[in-house]
Design a protein around this motif. Structure first.
Motif, PDB file in Angstrom:
ATOM      1  N   TYR A  94       0.842  -1.199   0.000  1.00  0.00           N
ATOM      2  CA  TYR A  94       0.000   0.000   0.000  1.00  0.00           C
ATOM      3  C   TYR A  94       0.872   1.243   0.000  1.00  0.00           C
ATOM      4  O   TYR A  94       1.977   1.239   0.547  1.00  0.00           O
ATOM      5  CB  TYR A  94      -0.911   0.036   1.229  1.00  0.00           C
ATOM      6  N   LEU A  95       0.356   2.315  -0.570  1.00  0.00           N
ATOM      7  CA  LEU A  95       1.079   3.592  -0.591  1.00  0.00           C
ATOM      8  C   LEU A  95       0.941   4.361   0.717  1.00  0.00           C
ATOM      9  O   LEU A  95       1.676   5.303   0.959  1.00  0.00           O
ATOM     10  CB  LEU A  95       0.568   4.469  -1.748  1.00  0.00           C
ATOM     11  N   TYR A  96      -0.001   3.985   1.551  1.00  0.00           N
ATOM     12  CA  TYR A  96      -0.269   4.720   2.787  1.00  0.00           C
ATOM     13  C   TYR A  96       0.865   4.551   3.789  1.00  0.00           C
ATOM     14  O   TYR A  96       1.381   3.459   3.986  1.00  0.00           O
ATOM     15  CB  TYR A  96      -1.565   4.234   3.446  1.00  0.00           C
ATOM     16  N   ARG A  97       1.183   5.646   4.437  1.00  0.00           N
ATOM     17  CA  ARG A  97       2.130   5.627   5.547  1.00  0.00           C
ATOM     18  C   ARG A  97       1.375   6.042   6.798  1.00  0.00           C
ATOM     19  O   ARG A  97       0.277   6.595   6.717  1.00  0.00           O
ATOM     20  CB  ARG A  97       3.297   6.568   5.274  1.00  0.00           C
ATOM     21  N   LYS A  98       1.980   5.764   7.941  1.00  0.00           N
ATOM     22  CA  LYS A  98       1.287   6.082   9.194  1.00  0.00           C
ATOM     23  C   LYS A  98       2.231   6.740  10.188  1.00  0.00           C
ATOM     24  O   LYS A  98       3.429   6.459  10.220  1.00  0.00           O
ATOM     25  CB  LYS A  98       0.689   4.828   9.813  1.00  0.00           C
ATOM     26  N   TYR A  99       1.662   7.611  10.966  1.00  0.00           N
ATOM     27  CA  TYR A  99       2.353   8.245  12.081  1.00  0.00           C
ATOM     28  C   TYR A  99       1.467   7.999  13.289  1.00  0.00           C
ATOM     29  O   TYR A  99       0.312   8.428  13.319  1.00  0.00           O
ATOM     30  CB  TYR A  99       2.513   9.745  11.830  1.00  0.00           C
ATOM     31  N   VAL A 100       1.978   7.296  14.284  1.00  0.00           N
ATOM     32  CA  VAL A 100       1.207   6.950  15.474  1.00  0.00           C
ATOM     33  C   VAL A 100       1.494   8.006  16.557  1.00  0.00           C
ATOM     34  O   VAL A 100       2.654   8.230  16.913  1.00  0.00           O
ATOM     35  CB  VAL A 100       1.576   5.544  15.989  1.00  0.00           C
ATOM     36  N   LEU A 101       0.426   8.638  17.053  1.00  0.00           N
ATOM     37  CA  LEU A 101       0.596   9.608  18.136  1.00  0.00           C
ATOM     38  C   LEU A 101       0.976   8.870  19.417  1.00  0.00           C
ATOM     39  O   LEU A 101       0.548   7.741  19.643  1.00  0.00           O
ATOM     40  CB  LEU A 101      -0.695  10.393  18.371  1.00  0.00           C
ATOM     41  N   ARG A 102       1.757   9.502  20.235  1.00  0.00           N
ATOM     42  CA  ARG A 102       2.199   8.863  21.483  1.00  0.00           C
ATOM     43  C   ARG A 102       1.146   8.959  22.577  1.00  0.00           C
ATOM     44  O   ARG A 102       0.833   7.986  23.236  1.00  0.00           O
ATOM     45  CB  ARG A 102       3.496   9.517  21.963  1.00  0.00           C
TER      46      ARG A 102
END
Length: 138
Positions: A94-102
Motif C-alpha cells: 500500500y502507498l499509505y504511511r502512518k504516524y502513530v501519536l504517542r
C-alpha cells in the motif's frame, strides 16, 4: 502553520504551504514562520471533520484536552512534512504511511507521492481499521 482553511479541489483544504485546517480559530502559528517546506500538505475535508469530532469529544471530557490533541496532531504533521519517507508503510503493498501519536490513540494516515503529502485520515487506533481506505480515490 495557518489555521484558516481554503477549499482545495476534490475533498481537501490547504493550509498555506502546508495543507488543510487542523487547528481551530484563525491566525498563524509561529512555528511555521520563515520555514520553507519542500512539499505542501493537503488535509482532506473528511479527515478534518473526524479530527474536529475528536477535538470536541476530548474538550467535553476536560477543558483544554482537545487543544492538546490539536497540538499533538500539529507536531505529527510537522514531522511528516519534514521527512515523510521516515514513517512506515501502513501495510506492505500500500502507498499509505502512518504516524502513530504517542499520547492519544490516533494514527495519522497519509500518502507522500509526487510533489505533495495528503493526510487521508486522523483515525482512532482502536476503531474500524481501514475504514478510511475508500477515501483515497475520491
Amino acid at each position: 502553520m495557518a489555521r484558516g482553511a481554503r477549499a482545495q479541489g476534490a475533498g481537501g483544504a490547504r493550509r498555506g504551504e502546508r495543507g488543510g485546517r487542523v487547528g481551530r480559530g484563525s491566525g498563524a502559528d509561529s512555528r511555521a514562520a520563515g520555514r520553507s517546506l519542500t512539499r505542501p500538505v493537503l488535509v482532506r475535508v473528511d479527515a478534518q471533520a473526524e479530527l474536529n469530532e475528536a477535538v470536541d469529544w476530548y474538550e467535553r471530557r476536560r477543558a483544554g484536552l482537545g487543544v492538546e490533541l490539536v497540538s499533538a496532531i500539529e507536531e505529527a504533521i510537522d514531522a511528516i512534512a519534514e521527512a515523510p519517507q521516515a514513517w512506515p508503510r501502513w501495510q506492505a503493498g500500500y502507498l499509505y504511511r502512518k504516524y502513530v501519536l504517542r499520547r492519544f490513540p490516533f494514527v495519522v494516515f497519509f500518502t507522500a507521492e509526487g510533489a505533495g503529502i495528503q493526510i487521508v485520515a486522523f483515525a482512532h487506533a482502536k476503531r474500524r481499521p481501514g475504514y478510511w481506505m475508500r477515501r483515497s480515490s475520491q
